[in-house]
Design a protein around this motif. Structure first.
Motif, PDB file in Angstrom:
ATOM      1  N   VAL A   1      42.644  21.478  18.266  1.00 27.14           N
ATOM      2  CA  VAL A   1      41.886  22.421  19.094  1.00 27.14           C
ATOM      3  C   VAL A   1      41.157  21.651  20.188  1.00 27.14           C
ATOM      4  CG1 VAL A   1      39.987  24.092  19.120  1.00 27.14           C
ATOM      5  CG2 VAL A   1      41.577  24.060  17.198  1.00 27.14           C
ATOM      6  N   ALA A   2      40.481  20.584  19.768  1.00 24.50           N
ATOM      7  CA  ALA A   2      39.614  19.856  20.707  1.00 24.50           C
ATOM      8  C   ALA A   2      40.391  19.340  21.912  1.00 24.50           C
ATOM      9  CB  ALA A   2      38.924  18.705  19.982  1.00 24.50           C
ATOM     10  N   CYS A   3      41.642  18.897  21.677  1.00 21.37           N
ATOM     11  CA  CYS A   3      42.346  18.251  22.786  1.00 21.37           C
ATOM     12  C   CYS A   3      42.912  19.261  23.796  1.00 21.37           C
ATOM     13  CB  CYS A   3      43.425  17.297  22.266  1.00 21.37           C
ATOM     14  SG  CYS A   3      44.782  18.137  21.483  1.00 21.37           S
ATOM     15  N   ALA A   4      42.770  20.558  23.506  1.00 19.16           N
ATOM     16  CA  ALA A   4      43.310  21.559  24.444  1.00 19.16           C
ATOM     17  C   ALA A   4      42.321  21.912  25.548  1.00 19.16           C
ATOM     18  CB  ALA A   4      43.700  22.821  23.678  1.00 19.16           C
ATOM     19  N   PHE A   5      41.082  21.425  25.430  1.00 22.23           N
ATOM     20  CA  PHE A   5      40.037  21.843  26.373  1.00 22.23           C
ATOM     21  C   PHE A   5      39.298  20.649  26.940  1.00 22.23           C
ATOM     22  CE2 PHE A   5      40.505  25.120  23.161  1.00 22.23           C
ATOM     23  CZ  PHE A   5      40.673  26.255  23.941  1.00 22.23           C
ATOM     24  N   GLU A   6      38.733  20.883  28.126  1.00 22.71           N
ATOM     25  CA  GLU A   6      37.666  19.995  28.560  1.00 22.71           C
ATOM     26  C   GLU A   6      36.414  20.584  27.931  1.00 22.71           C
ATOM     27  OE1 GLU A   6      35.088  19.050  32.501  1.00 22.71           O
ATOM     28  OE2 GLU A   6      37.187  19.596  32.823  1.00 22.71           O
ATOM     29  N   ARG A   7      35.623  19.770  27.236  1.00 24.63           N
ATOM     30  CA  ARG A   7      34.478  20.312  26.502  1.00 24.63           C
ATOM     31  C   ARG A   7      33.179  19.830  27.143  1.00 24.63           C
ATOM     32  NH1 ARG A   7      31.586  18.639  21.924  1.00 24.63           N
ATOM     33  NH2 ARG A   7      32.765  16.701  22.012  1.00 24.63           N
ATOM     34  N   ILE A   8      32.295  20.779  27.416  1.00 23.37           N
ATOM     35  CA  ILE A   8      30.982  20.433  27.987  1.00 23.37           C
ATOM     36  C   ILE A   8      29.917  20.886  26.985  1.00 23.37           C
ATOM     37  CG2 ILE A   8      29.376  20.834  29.897  1.00 23.37           C
ATOM     38  CD1 ILE A   8      31.767  21.227  31.737  1.00 23.37           C
ATOM     39  N   PRO A   9      29.246  19.947  26.329  1.00 22.68           N
ATOM     40  CA  PRO A   9      28.221  20.349  25.353  1.00 22.68           C
ATOM     41  C   PRO A   9      26.941  20.815  26.052  1.00 22.68           C
ATOM     42  CG  PRO A   9      28.581  17.951  25.290  1.00 22.68           C
ATOM     43  CD  PRO A   9      29.417  18.488  26.409  1.00 22.68           C
ATOM     44  N   LEU A  10      26.359  21.881  25.516  1.00 23.62           N
ATOM     45  CA  LEU A  10      25.109  22.412  26.074  1.00 23.62           C
ATOM     46  C   LEU A  10      24.118  22.656  24.927  1.00 23.62           C
ATOM     47  CD1 LEU A  10      26.461  25.276  28.409  1.00 23.62           C
ATOM     48  CD2 LEU A  10      25.907  22.925  29.081  1.00 23.62           C
TER      49      LEU A  10
END
Ligand code: GLY
Ligand code: MN
Ligand code: MN
Length: 446
Positions: A98-107
């Motif tokens: 799952v994680a590698c399918a997105f650019e993730r921006i933590p908020l």
């Protein structure tokens, strides 16, 4: 991980679908919001959270205040909100696939998304006025500066709802797994019934075997002994022993990656009335034949009509109804015994969206006048997943008013009175339409 490749293809397909939907609806990008928790009236407690199904379709994270940004031609951006909190666990574990399918921006707060939206959109030459918002909490969307008319725009939603009917390989793999888990539960439930368990015991045996909690269920389990099987969505769980029960109708599914299964079985005991046992056998044979008849290009209501023909034959064969076949059809006798539709689309929602959509523009194909309860009216297409769930019930509120009518003369009331304490029968499987026919996702070896 078996989902890895399927999931990246699923996301690639969704990117195409979202790009086309945005172009059609005149928006430049869309922010999907998973939803926000709401408390009960005058209370500080809240119902179990269930995220926006469009969000879950993209990202199987059932948590409030998460966001996804779709910009055509770009990988989706996941704003992962993890608030500092000591009352509840906030950590979110993502599988690598799952994680590698997105650019993730933590908020740390969902409103912090504003600091990222402007620069991200302007980098792609998109004005904030061209950003759509999808989610229940439109006040949150408007708080970000998104216009009310850009919150859940029907043109965008219609396209996305319509496309949800055809499943990706990732969704099919998830629904297949959700079937396998549910079948473990159904086996345990059957054993609990054979051991004389109560409805409560059977429910608990089901959950335990699936390794699930009530809140993980796609819908509340229906565990009905005897006459309660005639209540289509029976919700109670009686604690009394079922040692003398003759029938168990259990309708229960599971969820995997937010995708649902929806399976019903009807079990009898050695001492159950032979007539009822024969009815179960006939219903099973009819359900198998209905599934075998599924083809792309067939209107779904045809399947429903075929089920009513089958029920009519069974009613006559079992001596529940009498008279000519034509008289039974003319008097719509089968609708007294099967008052629900033959099935529905299945996916992120147990009754998945778009069942009555004629096209992506949102035109609706209403149910046939003679079958208003039918949830699915669209054409059967390769890639769709739906249920096939014929039922035959002895429902007092439907049958009793017919006791002294002309129509009632076509019923053998002695037989009906003998069957009413046994409730009824439903057999439900989940199928995927292929290019040439159908695959039953429920009848698999585990
Ligand atoms: N479990 C609800 C249904 O079969 O539609
Ligand atoms: Mn169903
Ligand atoms: Mn069901």
């Amino acid at each position: 991980m078996p989902y890895a490749q399927h999931y990246s293809q699923h996301i690639a397909r969704l990117c195409d679908i979202y790009s086309d939907a945005l172009t059609l609806s005149g928006f430049g990008a869309v922010l999907l919001h998973s939803g926000s928790e709401q408390t009960y009236f005058a209370d500080d407690q809240h119902p179990t959270f269930r995220a926006n199904p469009h969000f879950l379709h993209c990202l199987p994270v059932n948590r409030p205040d998460q966001m996804l940004l779709f910009i055509p031609g770009e990988a989706p951006i996941y704003f992962q909100v993890i608030a500092p909190d000591f009352w509840y666990e906030q950590h979110i574990t993502l599988d690598d696939w799952v994680a590698c399918a997105f650019e993730r921006i933590p908020l740390a707060r969902s409103t912090d998304v504003t600091t990222h939206l402007g620069p991200l959109l302007s980098r792609h030459g998109i004005d904030l006025a061209a950003l759509a918002f999808m989610g229940e909490n439109t006040a949150f969307g408007k708080g970000l500066g998104i216009a009310a008319t850009a919150c859940n725009p029907p043109t965008l939603l219609n396209t996305l709802d319509y496309q949800r009917a055809c499943k990706s390989e990732y969704e099919v793999a998830s629904i297949r797994k959700a079937n396998q888990l549910a079948l473990r539960g159904h086996t345990a439930a059957r054993h609990a019934f054979e051991d004389g368990g109560s409805e409560y015991d059977i429910h608990m045996a089901y959950l335990q075997a699936c390794g699930m909690l009530d809140e993980d269920m796609p819908y509340p389990t229906i565990v009905a002994l005897d006459e309660k099987a005639a209540i289509l969505h029976y919700q109670n769980k009686r604690r009394e022993s079922g040692a003398n029960s003759q029938v168990l109708l259990i309708d229960a599914g599971c969820r995997v990656n937010a995708c649902c299964s929806d399976i019903t079985r009807t079990w009898t005991r050695p001492a159950t009335s032979p007539l009822f046992k024969n009815l179960v056998e006939a219903m099973e044979a009819m359900q198998t034949a209905l599934i075998a008849s599924v083809r792309p290009g067939m209107p779904y209501p045809d399947l429903h009509r075929a089920a009513h023909e089958g029920i009519t034959n069974i009613l006559l064969g079992a001596g529940i109804c009498r008279g000519s076949r034509e008289a039974l059809i003319e008097n719509r006798m089968s609708t007294l015994f099967m008052p629900h539709g033959i099935g529905h689309l299945l996916g992120i929602q147990v009754h998945d969206v778009g069942g009555r959509m004629k096209n992506a523009q949102g035109e609706i194909q209403p149910p046939p006048e003679d079958y208003p309860a039918l949830r699915t009216t669209r054409m059967i297409e390769s890639g769709q997943v739906f249920t096939v769930e014929p039922g035959l019930y002895f429902i007092p509120v439907l049958l009793n008013p017919e006791r002294n009518t002309a129509r009632g003369k076509l019923i053998d009331w002695e037989v009906v009175d003998a069957m009413m304490p046994l409730g009824g029968i439903r057999i439900e499987d989940n199928v995927r339409v292929t290019d040439t026919g159908v695959e039953n996702l429920t009848r698999v070896l585990i």
